[in-house]
Design a protein around this motif. Sequence first.
Motif, PDB file in Angstrom:
ATOM      1  N   THR A  33      -1.095  11.108  -3.258  1.00  6.64           N
ATOM      2  CA  THR A  33      -1.560   9.720  -3.231  1.00  6.64           C
ATOM      3  C   THR A  33      -2.476   9.438  -4.418  1.00  6.64           C
ATOM      4  N   GLU A  82       0.809  -1.221   0.000  1.00  5.04           N
ATOM      5  CA  GLU A  82       0.000   0.000   0.000  1.00  5.04           C
ATOM      6  C   GLU A  82       0.841   1.270   0.000  1.00  5.04           C
ATOM      7  N   CYS A  83       1.989   1.250   0.680  1.00  2.00           N
ATOM      8  CA  CYS A  83       2.815   2.461   0.715  1.00  2.00           C
ATOM      9  C   CYS A  83       3.280   2.866  -0.681  1.00  2.00           C
ATOM     10  N   CYS A 102      -1.432  -4.348   9.503  1.00  2.00           N
ATOM     11  CA  CYS A 102      -0.368  -3.883  10.398  1.00  2.00           C
ATOM     12  C   CYS A 102      -0.341  -4.698  11.678  1.00  2.00           C
ATOM     13  N   VAL A 135      -1.485   3.253   3.566  1.00  2.00           N
ATOM     14  CA  VAL A 135      -1.010   2.260   4.523  1.00  2.00           C
ATOM     15  C   VAL A 135      -2.002   1.099   4.503  1.00  2.00           C
ATOM     16  N   ASP A 149       6.803  10.280   0.254  1.00  2.00           N
ATOM     17  CA  ASP A 149       7.242   9.052   0.923  1.00  2.00           C
ATOM     18  C   ASP A 149       7.366   9.292   2.427  1.00  2.00           C
ATOM     19  N   GLY A 170       0.933   5.296  -1.911  1.00  2.00           N
ATOM     20  CA  GLY A 170       0.689   6.422  -1.018  1.00  2.00           C
ATOM     21  C   GLY A 170      -0.302   6.143   0.089  1.00  2.00           C
ATOM     22  N   VAL A 185       3.901   9.358   4.009  1.00  2.00           N
ATOM     23  CA  VAL A 185       3.341   8.006   4.131  1.00  2.00           C
ATOM     24  C   VAL A 185       4.062   7.246   5.238  1.00  2.00           C
ATOM     25  N   ALA A 186       5.384   7.353   5.274  1.00  2.00           N
ATOM     26  CA  ALA A 186       6.151   6.670   6.316  1.00  2.00           C
ATOM     27  C   ALA A 186       5.756   7.174   7.696  1.00  2.00           C
ATOM     28  N   LEU A 232       2.465   5.582   8.625  1.00  2.00           N
ATOM     29  CA  LEU A 232       2.673   4.175   8.986  1.00  2.00           C
ATOM     30  C   LEU A 232       3.316   4.078  10.363  1.00  2.00           C
ATOM     31  N   ALA A 281       7.235  -1.312   0.696  1.00  2.00           N
ATOM     32  CA  ALA A 281       6.320  -2.079  -0.166  1.00  2.00           C
ATOM     33  C   ALA A 281       6.989  -3.346  -0.693  1.00  2.00           C
ATOM     34  N   SER A 305       6.949  -0.229   4.759  1.00  2.00           N
ATOM     35  CA  SER A 305       7.245   1.120   4.237  1.00  2.00           C
ATOM     36  C   SER A 305       7.918   1.063   2.872  1.00  2.00           C
TER      37      SER A 305
END
Length: 772
Positions: free
Chosen positions: A756, A590-591, A602, A596, A712, A594, A715-716, A719, A633, A631
């Motif tokens: 995203t 998913e990362c 998770c 999670v 990135d 863009g 997104v990180a 997450l 992917a 993270s």
Amino acid sequence: MDAAIRRVCVIGAGVMGAGIAAQVANAGVPVLLLDIVPPGTGDRNKLADAAVARMLKTDPAPFMAPQAAKLVETGNTENDLAAAAACDWIIEAVVERLDLKQALYRRLAELHRPGTAVSSNTSTIPLAALLGGLPEAFARDFLITHFFNPPRYMRLLEVVPGPATDPELVARVSAFCDHVLGKSIVRCKDTPGFIANRIGTFWLQRGVNAAMDLGLGVEEADAVMGRPFGIPKTGVFGLLDLVGLDLMPHIDASMTALLSAEDAFVRGHRVNPLLTRMIGEGYTGRKGKGGFYRINREAGKIKESIGLVTGVYEPSRDAKLPEAAGRDMRALMASEDRYGRYAWAVMGDVLAYAAGLVPEISDDVAGVDAAMRLGFNWKQGPFEMLDRLGPAAVAARLARDGRPVPPLLAAVGEGSFYREAAGEVEVFGTDGAYHRVERPEGVLRLADVKRAGAPLLKNGSAALWDIGEGVACFEIATKMNSFDEAVLKLLDRSLGVVAERFKALVIYTDATNFSAGANLGQALFACNIAAWGEIEKLVDAGQRGFKALKYAPFPVVGAPAGLALGGGCEILLHCDAIEAHAETYVGLVECGVGLVPGWGGCGEMIARWAGAPRMPQGPMPAVAKVFETVSTAKVAKSAAEARSMGVLRERDGITFNRDRLLFAARARALAMVDGYAPPPKPEFRLPGASGRLAMTLAAEGFRAQGLASAHDMAVAGALATVLSGGDADPVDIVTEADLLKLERRAFLALIRTGPTLERIEHTLATGKPLRN
């Protein structure tokens, strides 16, 4: 005598021999790889050692995981050939020269144990010639096992026993290759090229000759020979580039020398000056400077193709067939334009040739079709194609052209080569009667189940089937088996039906890929019209559905093959057990678009790593592992790698033969029924703010190296917030429901961002990730 195959020797460390050795090692079986001692070197094992080192760097990888290479012992044929005597199967894969092979066999005849299988991987030399002058005792243990390249990925194995070969030995080797190496076994007669190469090389010959005769470009020819016939898009010329143009003159010379002058291959053979010139100039295909296609780097990495008449490279242009003809072989073959004429010139000849080769190459029509599907990746074999076109119609057209109609094609008449009777498939035989297509013991195909009965539940996106012995199977049936609202609704209904009427549930599909995850196209459409409520409903439905699956009052086994990405990975993480095909490519990706993971992935991954053997205690180690994997992917490139990523646990199973996957998954589910209880709900202790900071700093390190963009980092950060438990302290207990809430919040926030949406749109358009 113990007939088990516990150790294998492969002699010849070229591309094929080394690849066979790698596949044996992939299956967990020790293998001895030998080659000659190169002249003038002190490193006597240089060739075998170099082969293993090369395979560890090759992409696509011959080894399913790097640790498999540890099962390959290297040596040379001067010092170590005697060690082959301790092996249960010796495979010869040396250069295709009869004198060299026979010299090796004479040495093996003196040292091999009676009852030890010895086989050749030859594709051009008849078995009778290989055995000339060798002892009868050696002949009893000898057969041909023709693997296809690359051995890890190509499922076909052509087995050719001789008249003196011990049937029990053939059965033992075949069973090992089937159950352990994952090969589909096709028994062949000792004829030139056996089945797949006999028909496939004829197809290549006709494809090249007819394109030149009719003035088609290579792109046009490949477009005709690709999608309409269910053949890979490489078509004829792209495939020649892939296998190597320099291989073709050797194949042609071998086939013309072995076949009779009346054979259509020999009659159609011609020396191709353009091909000769290209090989002489180093244009041998992808392994050389290019082939019929090349990348012109001097002009800015422009793809070019060679003119078949001019011999000059020009920028490549996509060929577009008329709409109907581009989708359907019947429309294409009926067309009178240049594409239709080319299609008939090639495939009319190929289908007639194949029909005329039975029973010469095989008594089994279904085996011929299987060889072409598995050896050349055709979606349908020649007799299946004939059924699509109508055998009578093809026979009539051949007769109109003044060409002979093969006896088998004439014999089937107005009928078909395959038919259904009482829910089973029957195939037309050389005796003029129909015979049931037998499945080997331990093979269960969903297609057979569907043919024999109606679904228990069904909508436009999924279905529930009874696969016997009290086990049901949930099948996704959308494009790429992606999840949409209808899939999740039927999953919810299915859980109720299984709880009332069945012992267990398997999640499985016969399709090439298990699931590509959520339907991003539908999600993007909802975003474009600001239907945020619909997105939230889909996220909520996935979370509720997958947790209902996890806590159902019966065991659930996921049985993936091919791609299992995003939501396809998450549903597996919620199963009690996984029985994966060896070629399963799984990951939470998913990362990359863009987002999670939003359907519980998770928490399930944290729980897996926290319970992994030798995992250090504390809230951070498991979370750090999950962050590293999700993270980036990361996608496992095999089931073995999925185990090292934590997606598969040690107790999960890996099945090598794709045809045996559903049966194995059902057996695993049934083994869990007695005493089954749903798993307890987990409670997590997560690292909180300090852990979130550590993960963010790790991501900043990638950005400092230019490996991560601003989005990135966003997104990180999202997450890291989920994995660290949000606002929780390390001493707090974070429930599964808490993690789901964090996932949902992060997912819904990210999907509203412009970057995203750009990533999703780009991925849908190109199939590739966008770094923005």
